[in-house]
Design a protein around this motif. Structure first.
Motif, PDB file in Angstrom:
ATOM      1  N   CYS A  43      52.901  50.043 -35.066  1.00  0.00           N
ATOM      2  CA  CYS A  43      52.143  51.059 -35.809  1.00  0.00           C
ATOM      3  C   CYS A  43      52.694  52.458 -35.550  1.00  0.00           C
ATOM      4  CB  CYS A  43      50.666  50.987 -35.442  1.00  0.00           C
ATOM      5  SG  CYS A  43      49.805  49.571 -36.133  1.00  0.00           S
ATOM      6  N   LEU A  44      53.069  52.737 -34.295  1.00  0.00           N
ATOM      7  CA  LEU A  44      53.634  54.057 -33.993  1.00  0.00           C
ATOM      8  C   LEU A  44      54.985  54.261 -34.653  1.00  0.00           C
ATOM      9  CD1 LEU A  44      52.700  54.750 -30.273  1.00  0.00           C
ATOM     10  CD2 LEU A  44      51.947  55.970 -32.301  1.00  0.00           C
ATOM     11  N   ILE A  45      55.799  53.233 -34.684  1.00  0.00           N
ATOM     12  CA  ILE A  45      57.106  53.352 -35.355  1.00  0.00           C
ATOM     13  C   ILE A  45      56.903  53.616 -36.851  1.00  0.00           C
ATOM     14  CG2 ILE A  45      59.161  52.047 -36.047  1.00  0.00           C
ATOM     15  CD1 ILE A  45      59.101  50.796 -33.242  1.00  0.00           C
ATOM     16  N   LEU A  46      55.973  52.881 -37.475  1.00  0.00           N
ATOM     17  CA  LEU A  46      55.691  53.118 -38.892  1.00  0.00           C
ATOM     18  C   LEU A  46      55.113  54.512 -39.114  1.00  0.00           C
ATOM     19  CD1 LEU A  46      54.236  49.646 -39.937  1.00  0.00           C
ATOM     20  CD2 LEU A  46      56.476  50.600 -40.502  1.00  0.00           C
ATOM     21  N   ALA A  47      54.260  54.973 -38.189  1.00  0.00           N
ATOM     22  CA  ALA A  47      53.688  56.314 -38.313  1.00  0.00           C
ATOM     23  C   ALA A  47      54.764  57.383 -38.174  1.00  0.00           C
ATOM     24  CB  ALA A  47      52.592  56.519 -37.280  1.00  0.00           C
ATOM     25  N   LEU A  48      55.703  57.177 -37.272  1.00  0.00           N
ATOM     26  CA  LEU A  48      56.803  58.140 -37.123  1.00  0.00           C
ATOM     27  C   LEU A  48      57.681  58.160 -38.375  1.00  0.00           C
ATOM     28  CD1 LEU A  48      57.810  57.592 -33.393  1.00  0.00           C
ATOM     29  CD2 LEU A  48      56.703  59.601 -34.404  1.00  0.00           C
ATOM     30  N   TYR A  49      57.893  56.990 -38.976  1.00  0.00           N
ATOM     31  CA  TYR A  49      58.636  56.943 -40.231  1.00  0.00           C
ATOM     32  C   TYR A  49      57.894  57.732 -41.310  1.00  0.00           C
ATOM     33  CZ  TYR A  49      60.506  55.197 -44.614  1.00  0.00           C
ATOM     34  OH  TYR A  49      61.038  55.119 -45.875  1.00  0.00           O
ATOM     35  N   ALA A  50      56.582  57.517 -41.402  1.00  0.00           N
ATOM     36  CA  ALA A  50      55.785  58.220 -42.414  1.00  0.00           C
ATOM     37  C   ALA A  50      55.757  59.715 -42.141  1.00  0.00           C
ATOM     38  CB  ALA A  50      54.366  57.657 -42.446  1.00  0.00           C
ATOM     39  N   MET A  51      55.735  60.100 -40.869  1.00  0.00           N
ATOM     40  CA  MET A  51      55.691  61.520 -40.524  1.00  0.00           C
ATOM     41  C   MET A  51      56.947  62.237 -40.995  1.00  0.00           C
ATOM     42  SD  MET A  51      55.191  63.328 -36.799  1.00  0.00           S
ATOM     43  CE  MET A  51      54.074  62.085 -36.262  1.00  0.00           C
ATOM     44  N   ASN A  52      58.042  61.514 -41.086  1.00  0.00           N
ATOM     45  CA  ASN A  52      59.300  62.096 -41.556  1.00  0.00           C
ATOM     46  C   ASN A  52      59.184  62.594 -42.994  1.00  0.00           C
ATOM     47  OD1 ASN A  52      62.050  62.763 -41.469  1.00  0.00           O
ATOM     48  ND2 ASN A  52      62.587  60.815 -42.419  1.00  0.00           N
ATOM     49  N   PHE A  53      58.337  61.959 -43.800  1.00  0.00           N
ATOM     50  CA  PHE A  53      58.229  62.320 -45.212  1.00  0.00           C
ATOM     51  C   PHE A  53      57.038  63.205 -45.527  1.00  0.00           C
ATOM     52  CE2 PHE A  53      60.740  58.444 -45.228  1.00  0.00           C
ATOM     53  CZ  PHE A  53      61.820  58.876 -45.972  1.00  0.00           C
ATOM     54  N   LEU A  54      56.104  63.351 -44.599  1.00  0.00           N
ATOM     55  CA  LEU A  54      54.937  64.192 -44.852  1.00  0.00           C
ATOM     56  C   LEU A  54      55.296  65.645 -44.623  1.00  0.00           C
ATOM     57  CD1 LEU A  54      52.088  62.146 -43.177  1.00  0.00           C
ATOM     58  CD2 LEU A  54      52.456  62.508 -45.605  1.00  0.00           C
ATOM     59  N   PRO A  55      54.822  66.521 -45.494  1.00  0.00           N
ATOM     60  CA  PRO A  55      55.079  67.963 -45.270  1.00  0.00           C
ATOM     61  C   PRO A  55      54.191  68.464 -44.135  1.00  0.00           C
ATOM     62  CG  PRO A  55      53.741  67.651 -47.216  1.00  0.00           C
ATOM     63  CD  PRO A  55      54.105  66.293 -46.729  1.00  0.00           C
ATOM     64  N   ILE A  56      54.810  68.873 -43.060  1.00  0.00           N
ATOM     65  CA  ILE A  56      54.082  69.370 -41.893  1.00  0.00           C
ATOM     66  C   ILE A  56      54.210  70.879 -41.860  1.00  0.00           C
ATOM     67  CG2 ILE A  56      53.869  69.270 -39.378  1.00  0.00           C
ATOM     68  CD1 ILE A  56      53.292  66.602 -40.699  1.00  0.00           C
ATOM     69  N   ASN A  57      53.078  71.563 -41.732  1.00  0.00           N
ATOM     70  CA  ASN A  57      53.056  73.008 -41.664  1.00  0.00           C
ATOM     71  C   ASN A  57      52.623  73.400 -40.259  1.00  0.00           C
ATOM     72  OD1 ASN A  57      52.816  75.722 -41.990  1.00  0.00           O
ATOM     73  ND2 ASN A  57      51.537  75.620 -43.826  1.00  0.00           N
ATOM     74  N   LEU A  58      53.436  74.152 -39.554  1.00  0.00           N
ATOM     75  CA  LEU A  58      53.108  74.522 -38.180  1.00  0.00           C
ATOM     76  C   LEU A  58      51.903  75.436 -38.107  1.00  0.00           C
ATOM     77  CD1 LEU A  58      56.652  75.018 -36.632  1.00  0.00           C
ATOM     78  CD2 LEU A  58      55.096  73.101 -36.354  1.00  0.00           C
ATOM     79  N   ALA A  59      51.572  76.125 -39.183  1.00  0.00           N
ATOM     80  CA  ALA A  59      50.387  76.989 -39.178  1.00  0.00           C
ATOM     81  C   ALA A  59      49.118  76.155 -39.071  1.00  0.00           C
ATOM     82  CB  ALA A  59      50.344  77.836 -40.441  1.00  0.00           C
ATOM     83  N   GLY A  60      49.159  74.922 -39.534  1.00  0.00           N
ATOM     84  CA  GLY A  60      47.993  74.064 -39.450  1.00  0.00           C
ATOM     85  C   GLY A  60      47.790  73.484 -38.068  1.00  0.00           C
ATOM     86  N   VAL A  61      48.801  73.529 -37.222  1.00  0.00           N
ATOM     87  CA  VAL A  61      48.683  72.979 -35.874  1.00  0.00           C
ATOM     88  C   VAL A  61      47.843  73.890 -34.984  1.00  0.00           C
ATOM     89  CG1 VAL A  61      49.993  72.336 -33.806  1.00  0.00           C
ATOM     90  CG2 VAL A  61      50.844  71.730 -36.067  1.00  0.00           C
ATOM     91  N   SER A  62      48.019  75.181 -35.136  1.00  0.00           N
ATOM     92  CA  SER A  62      47.316  76.116 -34.242  1.00  0.00           C
ATOM     93  C   SER A  62      45.881  76.335 -34.640  1.00  0.00           C
ATOM     94  CB  SER A  62      48.018  77.454 -34.220  1.00  0.00           C
ATOM     95  OG  SER A  62      48.099  77.982 -35.536  1.00  0.00           O
TER      96      SER A  62
END
Length: 160
Positions: A141-160
């Motif tokens: 599940c973690l490997i699949l999640a890491l694969y999916a994370m590669n394609f999701l747009p991640i915005n660092l402003a949303g992390v903080s």
């Protein structure tokens, strides 16, 4: 971030100038296209056809194929080409099972479920050593999640 009025006007003028040059190059009506941007105008298909914004009104793709047999059009570089779809056949495009699976796991909701299941699986494996299934399932599940994370747009402003 606030945009002052002069900058907003400059952006609007730049966009309308680009639209005018684009529509003139394609043989369309630049004034109607400009009204759609500056005044927010919307047109029915009949108004767009009468205003030379579009070439043809069709109700289905098959109707479009029948009406587009002898159309000549101008490319962006100025060269003319002929569109001939007299014997055109539509073939449906189906995703393979692998493509469907990969398209499904890159959805944000599925990604977070995979991430949670992966963390819970590894947590269970660390606290109940010897049970192999939770660790293996969690790792997958973690490997699949890491694969999916590669394609999701991640915005660092949303992390903080």
């Amino acid at each position: 971030m606030q945009i002052d009025d002069a900058f907003r006007k400059k952006i609007n003028n730049d966009a309308t100038a680009f639209l005018r040059s684009f529509t003139e190059r394609r043989g369309r009506n630049p004034s109607l296209a400009e009204k759609a941007i500056t005044e927010g105008s919307a047109y029915t298909e009949k108004e767009a056809l009468d205003g030379k914004m579009i070439d043809l009104i069709v109700n289905s793709p098959d109707n479009w194929y029948g009406n587009s047999t002898a159309g000549r059009f101008k490319r962006f570089d100025g060269a003319e080409a002929k569109l001939s779809l007299k014997n055109a056949a539509r073939t449906p495009f189906e995703l393979s099972a692998r493509q469907k699976f990969l398209a499904r796991i890159v959805e944000p909701d599925v990604f977070f479920v995979l991430l949670i299941l992966g963390v819970l699986g590894l947590y269970t494996e660390f606290h109940a050593s010897g049970v192999i299934a939770p660790g293996v399932i969690g790792g997958i599940c973690l490997i699949l999640a890491l694969y999916a994370m590669n394609f999701l747009p991640i915005n660092l402003a949303g992390v903080s």
